[in-house]
Design a protein around this motif. Structure first.
Motif, short mmCIF file in Angstrom:
data_model
loop_
_atom_site.label_atom_id
_atom_site.label_comp_id
_atom_site.label_asym_id
_atom_site.label_seq_id
_atom_site.Cartn_x
_atom_site.Cartn_y
_atom_site.Cartn_z
N UNK A 138 0.82 -1.22 0.00
CA UNK A 138 0.00 0.00 0.00
C UNK A 138 0.85 1.27 0.00
N UNK A 139 1.92 1.26 0.82
CA UNK A 139 2.77 2.46 0.91
C UNK A 139 3.43 2.77 -0.43
N UNK A 140 3.97 1.71 -1.06
CA UNK A 140 4.66 1.90 -2.34
C UNK A 140 3.68 2.35 -3.42
N UNK A 141 2.50 1.76 -3.43
CA UNK A 141 1.48 2.12 -4.42
C UNK A 141 1.08 3.58 -4.22
N UNK A 142 0.90 3.97 -2.95
CA UNK A 142 0.52 5.36 -2.65
C UNK A 142 1.60 6.32 -3.11
N UNK A 143 2.87 5.90 -2.93
CA UNK A 143 3.99 6.76 -3.34
C UNK A 143 3.99 6.96 -4.85
N UNK A 144 3.82 5.82 -5.59
CA UNK A 144 3.79 5.91 -7.06
C UNK A 144 2.61 6.78 -7.49
N UNK A 145 1.45 6.58 -6.83
CA UNK A 145 0.25 7.35 -7.15
C UNK A 145 0.48 8.84 -6.96
N UNK A 146 1.09 9.17 -5.83
CA UNK A 146 1.34 10.58 -5.52
C UNK A 146 2.30 11.18 -6.54
N UNK A 147 3.29 10.40 -6.92
CA UNK A 147 4.29 10.85 -7.89
C UNK A 147 3.63 11.15 -9.24
N UNK A 148 2.75 10.23 -9.66
CA UNK A 148 2.06 10.39 -10.95
C UNK A 148 1.13 11.62 -10.89
N UNK A 149 0.44 11.78 -9.75
CA UNK A 149 -0.48 12.91 -9.59
C UNK A 149 0.26 14.24 -9.71
N UNK A 150 1.52 14.25 -9.22
CA UNK A 150 2.34 15.46 -9.31
C UNK A 150 2.48 15.96 -10.74
N UNK A 151 2.46 15.03 -11.69
CA UNK A 151 2.64 15.40 -13.10
C UNK A 151 1.33 15.90 -13.72
N UNK A 152 0.24 15.83 -12.95
CA UNK A 152 -1.07 16.28 -13.46
C UNK A 152 -1.91 15.12 -13.97
N UNK A 153 -1.35 13.89 -13.95
CA UNK A 153 -2.10 12.70 -14.39
C UNK A 153 -2.77 12.04 -13.19
N UNK A 154 -3.65 11.09 -13.47
CA UNK A 154 -4.29 10.33 -12.38
C UNK A 154 -4.14 8.84 -12.65
N UNK A 155 -4.27 8.04 -11.59
CA UNK A 155 -4.16 6.58 -11.75
C UNK A 155 -5.42 5.92 -11.17
N UNK A 156 -5.95 4.99 -11.94
CA UNK A 156 -7.06 4.17 -11.42
C UNK A 156 -6.46 2.82 -11.07
N UNK A 157 -6.34 2.53 -9.76
CA UNK A 157 -5.72 1.28 -9.32
C UNK A 157 -6.79 0.18 -9.27
N UNK A 158 -6.52 -0.96 -9.88
CA UNK A 158 -7.49 -2.07 -9.88
C UNK A 158 -6.81 -3.31 -9.31
N UNK A 159 -7.48 -4.07 -8.45
CA UNK A 159 -6.85 -5.30 -7.93
C UNK A 159 -6.73 -6.35 -9.04
N UNK A 160 -5.60 -7.03 -9.06
CA UNK A 160 -5.38 -8.04 -10.11
C UNK A 160 -6.05 -9.35 -9.71
N UNK A 161 -7.02 -9.78 -10.54
CA UNK A 161 -7.70 -11.05 -10.25
C UNK A 161 -7.33 -12.10 -11.27
N UNK A 162 -7.35 -11.72 -12.54
CA UNK A 162 -6.99 -12.68 -13.60
C UNK A 162 -5.77 -12.14 -14.34
#
Lengths: 258, 371
Positions: free
Chosen positions: B60-84
């Motif tokens: 969770x911490x690493x994902x949040x870090x990557x998310x925050x980093x991407x948001x800094x650039x003005x983009x957004x991320x939709x995180x989805x749990x991997x099932x298949x």
């Protein structure tokens, strides 16, 4: 008379490059530039080394000023050996030659202070000496002009005062009037006489007979790196002019002048 | 007093010549302008993106870090749990999803041996852009782990993070160029013009003349290197597409201190090397020739430094390579205190040895006065 400079059997050889060997059409790989040269110079006299080009005059002066080391022999300046105490020798001599140049970017004022510091001269002494020498040679008007913009005569004067910035006991000049106009040459020769009166010892190299006759107390004639004749000018020449005496000696060593 | 006069002379020569000052500062300004234009061209006209990314593993911490980093650039991320896994891979392949991030088990709690696998589509511009951002962010994430990337389709992959990856190489190259400009002129130039001989005719000890060259020239070259370094560092965030704050925050204060020390140790080492070579050369032209060869060697060594992590600890003994390796690891957020300090220490020793060699050369009649 107090002996200030004593050269004892100075010898210097140089390796000839392939190109030099080709030009001179010789197979020899080494050339003797100075061959067991001995002489003495005393306090308050001007000693002239007279000889043709390539005789070994400049090499001798470069050894005395510790820029190069002799292969054999030694020399003592104010009692310091050029072999064992080169740094102390450099402190008691002022050496001027066309080989030593001044950085064109700097001004005479800056360079005088810089070389003064290089010789460890106190600031107050340095300032007084600068005033005196700059005024004596008319450099004061050009003291803030970059060296690269000075005339040849003025540059020679600046080189002269910088070489004696530390008030050395022995002044060594290689061809002191070469390339100078008559006015600057007169200023230089007058100053050399002044230095002699101040009790300094001056060793100069030249191939100009009139300069030797005008300035030198004693003279050493060098041909092919060897001291052929030496002594006081009158004693050496007798009734002859220096020029005639020199060519008599030259013919006896090398044969006819070609 | 003599040493001080020698040092002051070099500074006077440099700081009273506007052309020399411009020469040494210009590369940094030019780099900033060029990189900024490149950055604007890459990121300036871009529409904000919304990345669709599958995530597997509890990080969770690493994902949040990557998310925050991407948001800094003005983009957004939709995180989805991997099932298949296969279905997600197929989505990345046909462009419906942008990437799959697979974190190793208990990633956030693992001290060593953790891995991140990034699956992306190199043929898709959007997927590649996310991969670049994610990898940059993960490199900045202060933890030791391996990033394994896989592109589902082969494509031309010139990542923008290339700039960040080659930063140590760029730093060393800039330092070398700065050193080259000032040193050759000051040593070989003076020798060729006969002004060095005039100094040698004074009673200043030869070792003081050596130090009197190396110390001021190092300071001057450091100014040039700092200018180039700042030019790159200030413009690099624009190339990557993040703010300067996020970029600067990627390294701790200690990291910057070590980086500063490493740079500080390289500058006199390079100056001493070029000084020695210049003292040996008869002319500026000859010195430039020798120095160019050394520069190529240093550039190759700096590039090899990118792989230093897999080369073992012995690299700390190799000048330049040691500092490049340490810098590379610093930029990856790794702790490299001992490598950095040993590198700095050894570089100082190498510099001292070169100063000693230079002193010997100044005393050598053949080298200084040989025709």
């Amino acid at each position: 008379m107090e002996e200030i400079v004593r050269a004892e059997g100075l010898k210097k050889t140089f390796t000839l490059s392939k190109k030099q060997q080709r030009i001179e059409r010789t197979a020899e790989t080494r050339r003797i530039a100075v061959d067991k040269l001995s002489f003495s110079a005393y306090r308050g006299e001007i000693y002239g080394l007279l000889g043709p080009n390539g005789a070994g005059k400049t090499t001798t002066l470069r050894m005395l000023s510790t820029l190069i080391r002799p292969d054999e022999g030694d020399a003592f300046l104010c009692g310091h050996s050029i072999m064992k105490e080169p740094q102390r020798v450099r402190d008691v001599i002022g050496f001027m030659t066309s080989e030593l140049k001044l950085e064109g970017f700097f001004t005479p004022d800056y360079l005088f202070d810089f070389f003064g510091a290089m010789h460890g001269v106190e600031k107050a002494t340095l300032a007084a000496r600068k005033r005196e020498l700059f005024s004596r040679f008319g450099i004061d008007k050009f003291s803030e002009v970059q060296v690269k913009n000075l005339s040849t005569g003025m540059l020679q004067k600046v080189s002269l005062v910088i070489s004696i910035v530390h008030d050395p006991e022995v002044v060594i000049f290689d061809e002191p009037t070469n390339g100078l106009d008559v006015i600057t040459a007169k200023v230089v020769t007058d100053f050399l006489e002044e230095l002699r009166q101040m009790g300094k010892s001056i060793i100069l190299s030249t191939h100009i007979f009139s300069l030797v006759e005008k300035l030198c107390d004693r003279v050493g004639i060098i041909i092919d790196g060897r001291m052929i004749a030496e002594g006081e000018l009158k004693e050496l020449c007798g009734e002859l002019s220096l020029e005639d005496r020199f060519f008599n000696i030259y013919r006896s060593v090398k044969g006819d002048v070609q | 007093m003599k040493l001080l006069a020698l040092i002051k002379k070099e500074f006077h020569r440099f700081f009273h010549d506007p052309r020399l000052i411009i020469t040494i500062l210009l590369p940094g300004i030019m780099l900033y302008v060029i990189y900024s234009i490149v950055g604007t061209a890459i990121n300036g006209e871009r529409e904000p993106q919304n990345y669709k990314v599958y995530v597997d593993g509890s990080a969770e911490a690493a994902v949040a870090f990557v998310g925050a980093f991407v948001t800094e650039t003005g983009d957004t991320v939709e995180w989805l749990p991997l099932e298949d896994g296969d279905a997600a891979r197929a989505e990345v392949e046909n462009g419906e999803a942008d990437a799959v991030l697979i974190f190793s088990e208990n990633f956030d709690e693992t001290a060593q041996g953790a891995t991140v696998r990034i699956l992306y589509n190199g043929a898709e511009e959007k997927s590649s852009a996310f991969y670049t951002l994610a990898e940059t962010a993960l490199n900045m994430y202060g933890m030791r782990f391996a990033v394994v990337s896989e592109s589902v389709k082969s494509a031309e992959e010139i990542g923008r993070n290339l700039f960040a990856g080659f930063l140590p190489f760029l730093i060393v190259t800039f330092i070398f160029s700065s050193c080259m400009g000032v040193t050759i002129e000051s040593v070989a130039g003076e020798k060729e013009r006969g002004t060095l001989s005039t100094i040698l005719a004074t009673s200043a000890p030869r070792y003081q003349i050596s130090i009197g060259k190396v110390v001021p020239l190092s300071c001057i070259a450091a100014i040039g290197a700092a200018s180039s370094f700042l030019g790159v560092v200030l413009s690099l965030p624009k190339v990557i597409g993040v703010s300067l704050g996020v970029f600067a925050g990627a390294m701790s204060f200690g990291g910057y201190a070590l980086l500063f020390l490493l740079i500080l140790s390289i500058v006199p080492l390079i100056i001493a090397t070029i000084t020695t070579v210049s003292a040996y050369a008869k002319t500026v032209k000859e010195a430039t020739g020798y120095t160019s060869v050394i520069m190529i060697l240093v550039m190759v060594v700096s590039l090899v430094g990118a792989f230093v992590g897999t080369m073992g600890d012995w690299v700390v003994c190799i000048p330049i390579l040691n500092a490049v390796g340490a810098m590379g690891m610093l930029f990856e957020g790794k702790t490299v205190i001992w490598q950095s300090l040993v590198s700095v220490g050894l570089n100082i020793v190498y510099t001292a040895l070169l100063v000693l060699l230079m002193t010997k050369m100044l005393s050598s009649e053949r080298i200084m006065f040989g025709k």
